[in-house]
Design a protein around this motif. Structure first.
Motif, PDB file in Angstrom:
ATOM      1  N   ASP A 120     -34.987 -31.368  52.013  1.00  0.00           N
ATOM      2  CA  ASP A 120     -36.012 -32.392  52.191  1.00  0.00           C
ATOM      3  C   ASP A 120     -36.778 -32.199  53.499  1.00  0.00           C
ATOM      4  N   ASN A 122     -36.697 -33.572  56.225  1.00  0.00           N
ATOM      5  CA  ASN A 122     -35.907 -33.657  57.457  1.00  0.00           C
ATOM      6  C   ASN A 122     -34.941 -32.488  57.616  1.00  0.00           C
ATOM      7  N   ASN A 124     -32.520 -31.734  55.486  1.00  0.00           N
ATOM      8  CA  ASN A 124     -31.230 -31.972  54.836  1.00  0.00           C
ATOM      9  C   ASN A 124     -31.154 -31.170  53.544  1.00  0.00           C
ATOM     10  N   THR A 126     -29.045 -30.227  49.951  1.00  0.00           N
ATOM     11  CA  THR A 126     -28.057 -30.715  48.984  1.00  0.00           C
ATOM     12  C   THR A 126     -28.085 -29.839  47.732  1.00  0.00           C
TER      13      THR A 126
END
Length: 575
Positions: A120, A122, A124, A126
């Motif tokens: 994302d 920012n 991050n 996943t």
């Protein structure tokens, strides 16, 4: 500066600082040095020990134009050696703006497991299961992903060919319009991604954590000079915006160097129908876009949006190498068919070049007739159907040659040659033979030298030295993320000086021109070291025998560079 290490064995993600030995490296420089240091050379390319490294260039994510090339590296299932395949689009810029130096995909997911990696705005990261996407083609997949995550995202993905781990499988990158039409096609790295169990990588645009520029003012001034050089250069400022890479169809045919009918002739009958000029006229009349911006921050606009007679989107961008592989090699002089084939290859996720050469070998063996465009379409569709024929075509030229019992295989290290016949462009033959990656169209392409009259393509003199210098230069440029189409304007003179200043201003260093060459040699050294440890010998740096034995019409010349000269190309560097 950070690495995102993704372990597909246990689905863990680790974000770490870039280790000391990789500082300052990006793109091909990073992928090749890291593969050489971290991947066992004799490992199974589709096994857990191989690594898939996705690296933006060292200048990607900065305000500098045309720095949106993404490098993807691994041990190649096609060549059995080291491989860096790169693509344009939007992913490199998105990662660069997040300060991501590389994504390293390690291990191997359980059989049948399929995941998506999401990063994302920012930074991050996943992993999520995407079992529902199994077998999905890239256009439908990308449309669903952008609908789910939003249009302000970049996508890297594989199609059915990558999931089936075919050795011509590509990794597709989304362009500025969200189409997965930019391909890291060479070397079968889509198969490595498929073997890892990774269907796609989605990176959000708008990151604001790019690595800092050491001297912003100096960078800004140098970047302006780079723009000036790119816009004023005849290739990047005039020919490419008007015709794209397809502008090479006419001159290369005129030089008798356009490999056609499985490289039996140097001129395609009816080539005028598929020239850059013909394509630009057709696209304009139909309401498409002959001068399209396909990649982030591009000012060259060498892309295009090809539409059908009803004005409906077919593909973007239809480029020279695909026009050659799907047109020249198969004898198809029909832009509508070639454009359809380009779309199909992107959608299924296979390299247009390797696939076109494989089909040409089948045609040459009598399986279908040269010039039968519908037959070519049907053969490409077989790849998605996962038939026996589809698996053969999707596995590349050598597999096709064995299956159809045709020993006339235009490939080096199992990778199909590019759109320049070595018998009519001797220096390109030197590059095809000696490049650690296998026959490659960007690694050291001398076509520019021939077009401006700096070198006689039929005279052996100067070919080895020029190929060597270009291979070194391209290895360095590929490390920065700078597009090959703009790089010609930055090779020397004011453009070259400005480009070097951007690198120095970015990192706060004082590189000299010789240091750029040293970087290129470092990259090539890593690549050749890996290949030697993988079992490659000088015999792998050779062209197929028919290039030495069969004269190519219309010049009726054979490849005239000796084995000793080929060995000296990179061997003289001590690598």
């Amino acid at each position: 500066m950070k690495f995102i290490r993704v372990n597909m064995n246990n689905k863990s993600i680790r974000i770490e600082d870039v280790p000391q030995q990789y500082l300052g490296l990006g793109g091909r420089g990073l992928t090749s040095v890291m593969i050489n240091l971290e991947v066992p050379p004799t490992c199974d390319p589709l096994g857990p020990e191989n690594k898939l490294i996705i690296a933006p260039g060292s200048l990607s994510g900065t305000p500098l134009v045309n720095t949106s090339r993404i490098s993807i590296g691994a041990k190649s299932p096609l060549t059995g050696g080291i491989k860096e395949s790169n693509a344009g689009g939007t992913v490199s810029d998105a990662l660069g703006r997040l300060g991501v130096t590389a994504i390293i995909v390690e291990g191997k997911a359980p059989e049948g497991d399929l995941s998506l990696l999401r990063i994302d705005v920012n930074g991050n990261a996943t992993l999520s299961s995407v079992a529902d996407f199994k077998g999905m083609r890239t256009y439908t997949l990308t449309e669903k992903l952008l609908k789910q995550y939003g249009e302000k995202n970049a996508v890297l993905c594989i199609g059915p060919a990558g999931e089936k781990q075919l050795s011509s499988a590509s990794i597709q990158s989304s362009d500025v319009d969200g189409h997965p039409c930019r391909a890291a096609g060479r070397g079968g790295l889509g198969a490595v991604m498929g073997a890892k169990g990774l269907k796609a990588v989605v990176v959000e645009h708008g990151g604001k954590t790019a690595d800092p520029i050491a001297d912003p003012e100096a960078f800004k001034e140098a970047a302006k000079a780079v723009v000036k050089a790119v816009r004023e250069h005849p290739m990047s400022g005039q020919m490419m915006p008007a015709l794209g890479t397809a502008g090479l169809v006419a001159p290369v045919n005129s030089m008798g160097a356009f490999p056609s009918y499985n490289a039996r002739k140097g001129v395609l009958e009816g080539w005028e129908k598929i020239s850059g000029e013909a394509m630009a006229e057709m696209i304009t009349k139909r309401g498409g876009n002959p001068s399209h911006m396909g990649c982030s921050q591009c000012i060259v606009h060498c892309s295009n949006v090809f539409v059908d007679a009803a004005g409906k989107y077919v593909t973007s961008s239809l480029e020279y190498e695909t026009i050659w592989s799907m047109g020249g090699m198969t004898g198809v002089a029909d832009l509508d068919i070639i454009a359809r084939l380009d779309f199909l290859c992107d959608d299924i996720g296979v390299d247009t070049m390797n696939t076109g050469v494989a089909i040409a070998i089948a045609m040459d063996a009598g399986y279908r007739n040269f010039g039968d465009g519908q037959a070519v379409i049907e053969m490409v569709e077989e790849i998605a159907k996962d038939t026996e024929l589809g698996r053969i075509i999707g596995s590349g030229p050598t597999a096709a040659g064995k299956y159809f019992k045709n020993a006339r295989i235009p490939a080096v290290k199992n990778q199909g040659v590019a759109a320049y016949d070595p018998r009519a462009m001797l220096g390109n033959g030197v590059t095809f033979a000696t490049c650690p990656m296998g026959a490659d169209h960007t690694a050291g392409n001398l076509v520019g030298e021939y077009l401006v009259g700096a070198l006689d393509p039929l005279n052996p003199e100067g070919q080895v030295e020029t190929s060597r210098n270009l291979q070194i230069g391209v290895a360095a440029v590929d490390s920065t993320g700078m597009c090959f189409m703009a790089a010609a304007a930055l090779a020397d003179g004011e453009g070259g000086a400005a480009f070097l200043k951007t690198i120095n201003a970015k990192f706060g260093i004082q590189l000299q021109p010789a240091d750029v060459g040293a970087l290129g040699i470092r990259v090539l050294t890593a690549e050749r070291e890996f290949n030697k440890k993988a079992g490659f010998t000088e015999k792998d740096d050779r062209l197929p025998r028919f290039y030495y034995e069969e004269p190519l019409p219309p010049h009726n010349k054979v490849f005239a560079i000796s084995d000793q000269e080929l060995d000296s190309t990179l061997g003289v560097l001590g690598i």
